[in-house]
Design a protein around this motif. Structure first.
Motif, PDB file in Angstrom:
ATOM      1  N   GLY A   1      38.688  29.936  47.840  1.00  0.00           N
ATOM      2  CA  GLY A   1      38.977  31.327  47.534  1.00  0.00           C
ATOM      3  C   GLY A   1      38.394  31.800  46.218  1.00  0.00           C
ATOM      4  N   PHE A   2      38.260  33.124  46.117  1.00  0.00           N
ATOM      5  CA  PHE A   2      37.839  33.807  44.890  1.00  0.00           C
ATOM      6  C   PHE A   2      36.415  33.445  44.476  1.00  0.00           C
ATOM      7  CE2 PHE A   2      42.407  33.707  45.126  1.00  0.00           C
ATOM      8  CZ  PHE A   2      42.662  35.069  45.141  1.00  0.00           C
ATOM      9  N   GLY A   3      35.534  33.602  45.469  1.00  0.00           N
ATOM     10  CA  GLY A   3      34.116  33.607  45.201  1.00  0.00           C
ATOM     11  C   GLY A   3      33.370  32.307  45.348  1.00  0.00           C
ATOM     12  N   ARG A   4      34.069  31.214  45.517  1.00  0.00           N
ATOM     13  CA  ARG A   4      33.406  29.914  45.457  1.00  0.00           C
ATOM     14  C   ARG A   4      32.316  29.749  46.513  1.00  0.00           C
ATOM     15  NH1 ARG A   4      32.034  26.805  41.664  1.00  0.00           N
ATOM     16  NH2 ARG A   4      33.954  27.512  40.648  1.00  0.00           N
ATOM     17  N   THR A   5      32.481  30.368  47.681  1.00  0.00           N
ATOM     18  CA  THR A   5      31.493  30.204  48.752  1.00  0.00           C
ATOM     19  C   THR A   5      30.480  31.344  48.811  1.00  0.00           C
ATOM     20  OG1 THR A   5      32.899  31.314  50.379  1.00  0.00           O
ATOM     21  CG2 THR A   5      33.132  28.917  50.179  1.00  0.00           C
ATOM     22  N   GLY A   6      30.631  32.332  47.941  1.00  0.00           N
ATOM     23  CA  GLY A   6      29.740  33.482  47.978  1.00  0.00           C
ATOM     24  C   GLY A   6      30.363  34.713  48.590  1.00  0.00           C
ATOM     25  N   GLU A   7      31.580  34.588  49.087  1.00  0.00           N
ATOM     26  CA  GLU A   7      32.419  35.712  49.499  1.00  0.00           C
ATOM     27  C   GLU A   7      33.743  35.539  48.752  1.00  0.00           C
ATOM     28  OE1 GLU A   7      31.592  38.169  51.408  1.00  0.00           O
ATOM     29  OE2 GLU A   7      29.759  37.449  52.398  1.00  0.00           O
ATOM     30  N   TRP A   8      34.580  36.573  48.800  1.00  0.00           N
ATOM     31  CA  TRP A   8      35.862  36.433  48.097  1.00  0.00           C
ATOM     32  C   TRP A   8      36.664  35.264  48.662  1.00  0.00           C
ATOM     33  CZ3 TRP A   8      37.285  37.996  43.542  1.00  0.00           C
ATOM     34  CH2 TRP A   8      36.646  39.106  42.963  1.00  0.00           C
ATOM     35  N   PHE A   9      36.580  35.056  49.972  1.00  0.00           N
ATOM     36  CA  PHE A   9      37.293  33.945  50.600  1.00  0.00           C
ATOM     37  C   PHE A   9      36.374  33.223  51.584  1.00  0.00           C
ATOM     38  CE2 PHE A   9      40.738  36.647  49.165  1.00  0.00           C
ATOM     39  CZ  PHE A   9      41.634  35.728  48.629  1.00  0.00           C
ATOM     40  N   GLY A  10      36.671  31.937  51.787  1.00  0.00           N
ATOM     41  CA  GLY A  10      35.914  31.159  52.751  1.00  0.00           C
ATOM     42  C   GLY A  10      36.006  31.731  54.149  1.00  0.00           C
ATOM     43  N   ALA A  11      37.134  32.355  54.467  1.00  0.00           N
ATOM     44  CA  ALA A  11      37.301  32.969  55.787  1.00  0.00           C
ATOM     45  C   ALA A  11      36.186  33.975  56.049  1.00  0.00           C
ATOM     46  CB  ALA A  11      38.668  33.654  55.878  1.00  0.00           C
ATOM     47  N   GLN A  12      35.840  34.759  55.039  1.00  0.00           N
ATOM     48  CA  GLN A  12      34.784  35.754  55.196  1.00  0.00           C
ATOM     49  C   GLN A  12      33.411  35.096  55.242  1.00  0.00           C
ATOM     50  OE1 GLN A  12      36.494  37.234  51.750  1.00  0.00           O
ATOM     51  NE2 GLN A  12      37.315  39.122  52.633  1.00  0.00           N
ATOM     52  N   HIS A  13      33.229  34.045  54.460  1.00  0.00           N
ATOM     53  CA  HIS A  13      31.956  33.330  54.469  1.00  0.00           C
ATOM     54  C   HIS A  13      31.656  32.761  55.853  1.00  0.00           C
ATOM     55  CE1 HIS A  13      28.666  30.814  52.972  1.00  0.00           C
ATOM     56  NE2 HIS A  13      29.200  29.812  53.632  1.00  0.00           N
ATOM     57  N   TYR A  14      32.683  32.202  56.494  1.00  0.00           N
ATOM     58  CA  TYR A  14      32.485  31.569  57.798  1.00  0.00           C
ATOM     59  C   TYR A  14      32.819  32.478  58.969  1.00  0.00           C
ATOM     60  CZ  TYR A  14      31.807  27.230  55.235  1.00  0.00           C
ATOM     61  OH  TYR A  14      31.319  26.270  54.382  1.00  0.00           O
ATOM     62  N   GLY A  15      33.280  33.691  58.694  1.00  0.00           N
ATOM     63  CA  GLY A  15      33.505  34.669  59.749  1.00  0.00           C
ATOM     64  C   GLY A  15      34.671  34.366  60.661  1.00  0.00           C
TER      65      GLY A  15
ATOM     66  N   MET B   1      35.800  39.277  37.167  1.00  0.00           N
ATOM     67  CA  MET B   1      34.885  38.829  38.207  1.00  0.00           C
ATOM     68  C   MET B   1      34.149  40.002  38.845  1.00  0.00           C
ATOM     69  SD  MET B   1      36.924  35.694  40.085  1.00  0.00           S
ATOM     70  CE  MET B   1      35.494  35.324  41.114  1.00  0.00           C
ATOM     71  N   GLU B   2      34.862  41.102  39.050  1.00  0.00           N
ATOM     72  CA  GLU B   2      34.237  42.306  39.596  1.00  0.00           C
ATOM     73  C   GLU B   2      33.211  42.871  38.622  1.00  0.00           C
ATOM     74  OE1 GLU B   2      34.323  43.819  42.408  1.00  0.00           O
ATOM     75  OE2 GLU B   2      36.270  43.640  43.384  1.00  0.00           O
ATOM     76  N   LYS B   3      33.609  43.007  37.362  1.00  0.00           N
ATOM     77  CA  LYS B   3      32.732  43.608  36.353  1.00  0.00           C
ATOM     78  C   LYS B   3      31.434  42.827  36.213  1.00  0.00           C
ATOM     79  CE  LYS B   3      32.577  44.637  31.391  1.00  0.00           C
ATOM     80  NZ  LYS B   3      33.325  44.538  30.103  1.00  0.00           N
ATOM     81  N   GLU B   4      31.522  41.498  36.232  1.00  0.00           N
ATOM     82  CA  GLU B   4      30.340  40.660  36.032  1.00  0.00           C
ATOM     83  C   GLU B   4      29.672  40.248  37.337  1.00  0.00           C
ATOM     84  OE1 GLU B   4      31.350  37.494  33.324  1.00  0.00           O
ATOM     85  OE2 GLU B   4      31.716  38.915  31.691  1.00  0.00           O
ATOM     86  N   GLU B   5      30.180  40.758  38.460  1.00  0.00           N
ATOM     87  CA  GLU B   5      29.594  40.507  39.782  1.00  0.00           C
ATOM     88  C   GLU B   5      29.398  39.015  40.042  1.00  0.00           C
ATOM     89  OE1 GLU B   5      26.060  42.961  39.853  1.00  0.00           O
ATOM     90  OE2 GLU B   5      27.222  44.700  40.502  1.00  0.00           O
ATOM     91  N   LEU B   6      30.438  38.251  39.756  1.00  0.00           N
ATOM     92  CA  LEU B   6      30.318  36.796  39.871  1.00  0.00           C
ATOM     93  C   LEU B   6      30.256  36.330  41.321  1.00  0.00           C
ATOM     94  CD1 LEU B   6      32.604  35.500  36.973  1.00  0.00           C
ATOM     95  CD2 LEU B   6      30.139  35.948  36.992  1.00  0.00           C
ATOM     96  N   VAL B   7      30.944  37.027  42.222  1.00  0.00           N
ATOM     97  CA  VAL B   7      30.865  36.638  43.638  1.00  0.00           C
ATOM     98  C   VAL B   7      29.434  36.843  44.136  1.00  0.00           C
ATOM     99  CG1 VAL B   7      31.740  37.056  45.959  1.00  0.00           C
ATOM    100  CG2 VAL B   7      33.297  37.189  44.000  1.00  0.00           C
ATOM    101  N   GLN B   8      28.819  37.958  43.730  1.00  0.00           N
ATOM    102  CA  GLN B   8      27.444  38.248  44.151  1.00  0.00           C
ATOM    103  C   GLN B   8      26.451  37.283  43.513  1.00  0.00           C
ATOM    104  OE1 GLN B   8      29.793  40.324  43.134  1.00  0.00           O
ATOM    105  NE2 GLN B   8      29.571  42.388  43.972  1.00  0.00           N
ATOM    106  N   ARG B   9      26.847  36.606  42.448  1.00  0.00           N
ATOM    107  CA  ARG B   9      25.954  35.665  41.761  1.00  0.00           C
ATOM    108  C   ARG B   9      25.880  34.315  42.463  1.00  0.00           C
ATOM    109  NH1 ARG B   9      25.890  32.079  37.157  1.00  0.00           N
ATOM    110  NH2 ARG B   9      23.845  32.270  36.153  1.00  0.00           N
ATOM    111  N   VAL B  10      26.823  34.036  43.343  1.00  0.00           N
ATOM    112  CA  VAL B  10      26.906  32.709  43.948  1.00  0.00           C
ATOM    113  C   VAL B  10      25.662  32.325  44.741  1.00  0.00           C
ATOM    114  CG1 VAL B  10      28.183  31.312  45.643  1.00  0.00           C
ATOM    115  CG2 VAL B  10      29.418  32.591  43.876  1.00  0.00           C
ATOM    116  N   PRO B  11      25.027  33.209  45.515  1.00  0.00           N
ATOM    117  CA  PRO B  11      23.791  32.792  46.192  1.00  0.00           C
ATOM    118  C   PRO B  11      22.726  32.273  45.231  1.00  0.00           C
ATOM    119  CG  PRO B  11      24.610  34.810  47.174  1.00  0.00           C
ATOM    120  CD  PRO B  11      25.471  34.549  45.964  1.00  0.00           C
ATOM    121  N   HIS B  12      22.642  32.864  44.042  1.00  0.00           N
ATOM    122  CA  HIS B  12      21.692  32.353  43.037  1.00  0.00           C
ATOM    123  C   HIS B  12      22.085  30.952  42.600  1.00  0.00           C
ATOM    124  CE1 HIS B  12      19.032  32.182  39.566  1.00  0.00           C
ATOM    125  NE2 HIS B  12      20.078  31.816  38.833  1.00  0.00           N
TER     126      HIS B  12
END
Length: 403
Positions: free
Chosen positions: A230-244, A306-317
């Motif tokens: 949870g909270f960005g580790r997989t590149g989405e806010w939650f793993g549920a969203q990452h894996y659909g 996390m929102e301000k620094e766009e850390l979830v969006q940074r995970v693919p990098h």
């Protein structure tokens, strides 16, 4: 003689510890002045890095207004209400609700109880079986200890909680067979989206979707343990969203506050809430520190940061840089393979990783041994330069390990 502090997951006779006295960003310092690169985010949780004044000040400000107060009826507090809204808004259940507690272990036990309670309220009193996966880790309270698939962690405590059945980690047919053999008795399946402490194992293609389908078919609930994912580790806010895959219940902790204060919780879907909200029912479980205002303030500030620094969006990098480094180690024959997703990976060594972890510590890098692998889960603010230090150090130390 050992100190008065009895450490968890540690031989009680141990007396040789590293005393960490300061931290900033991804860097730690011990009481001897030695620096370490925190490539594990402490214990899979420090998403925003250490020493962030935004969170520290938010906690201090909250404690000056309201230091602590309980949240059993009829009481609540503003930061608890705000954090609950922020969590569900980022989850697959924006119309759901959050049950707060103090840790991932408490969250797992709470989710197991809620799952069984839902079936009890619906009149399915025989639905008490929980299906767990091999290599799963679900905390250390009695329910989570029983639910985890790491056999060594279940041993030595005497009898655990009844009605748990283990299936092989990626065998969807075993889940199907178990559900059919226990028709009308399965309350829930519990799984991490990506297994963490058990070895960092992503799900095989279609596995989580298969669990969702089988739960729907057999009337069971699906619990996703998102304490690490949870909270960005997989590149989405939650793993549920990452894996659909959308579960009925989700546990969380760790990254919700980046560890600055202890917070855990359960996200319940609207369908689960509809059952719990029936007239006359009281949810007879809870924790003294659930919704603790200072802890909630830490969560609000952390998610805002996390929102301000766009850390979830940074995970693919980060995923690109981490996999580049791991692939280079594999190409040079320093590691056998690697696995993971987003910003959590394991480097497979093919031999017991405990000694390698200690040599890396001596060289100033913190990783975690997971069987024959080394887990990395850095803060989401880790720089490319720091990632370079991580892999240069691994290459140097692990090359000597093989010599």
């Amino acid at each position: 003689m050992p100190s008065k502090f009895l450490h968890g997951f540690t031989p009680p006779a141990a007396d040789d510890f590293i005393t960490i006295v300061r931290a900033e960003g991804c860097t730690l310092w011990d009481d001897q002045g030695k620096r370490y690169l925190d490539a594990l985010a402490s214990l899979w949780y420090c998403q925003v890095g250490h020493g962030r004044a935004e969170i520290i000040d938010a906690v201090a400000d909250q404690m000056r207004r309201l230091d602590a107060y309980q949240t059993f009826a009829p009481f609540t507090n503003e930061p608890a209400e705000e954090l609950a809204s922020m969590v569900v808004e980022r989850s697959p259940h924006p119309d759901g609700r959050v049950f707060f507690c103090g840790s991932g272990s408490e969250a797992v036990d709470s989710a197991l109880k809620i799952a069984r309670a839902v079936h009890q309220l619906e009149g399915d009193t025989d639905r008490q079986v929980i299906i767990r996966r091999t290599d799963a880790y679900h905390g250390t309270n009695f329910g989570g200890t029983t639910a985890q698939g790491i056999a060594g962690n279940r041993e030595g405590w005497g009898d655990l909680v009844p009605h748990f059945i283990e299936v092989p980690r990626d065998d969807i047919e075993a889940v199907s067979t178990t559900m059919a053999a226990n028709e009308g008795r399965v309350a829930a399946v519990i799984t991490e989206p990506l297994q963490g402490a058990g070895g960092v194992y992503p799900p095989t293609d279609g596995y989580l979707e298969g669990l969702r389908r089988l739960c729907d078919q057999h009337g069971a609930l699906l619990i996703l343990d998102e304490v690490i994912c949870g909270f960005g580790r997989t590149g989405e806010w939650f793993g549920a969203q990452h894996y659909g895959v959308t579960p009925d219940l989700m546990t969380f902790a760790k990254g919700v506050t980046s560890g600055y204060q202890p917070v855990g919780g359960v996200i319940a879907s609207r369908a689960v809430c509809d059952v719990l909200e029936q007239p006359g029912y009281t949810l007879r479980t809870g924790y003294t520190y659930a919704g603790h205002p200072a802890c909630m303030a830490a969560g609000v500030a952390n998610l805002a940061l996390m929102e301000k620094e766009e850390l979830v969006q940074r995970v693919p990098h980060l995923a690109e840089k981490l996999t580049e480094g791991l692939a280079a180690l594999q190409a040079d024959g320093i590691i056998q393979s690697y696995r993971g997703a987003g910003a959590v990976y394991a480097a497979e060594l093919g031999y017991d990783a405990a000694a390698a972890r200690m040599r890396l510590l001596d060289a100033g890098v913190v990783l975690r041994p997971v069987g024959t692998g080394l887990a990395m889960c850095p803060p989401l603010v880790i720089t490319d330069h720091e990632i370079g230090i991580l892999f240069d150090t691994m290459a140097d130390v692990l090359s000597k390990e093989q010599a």
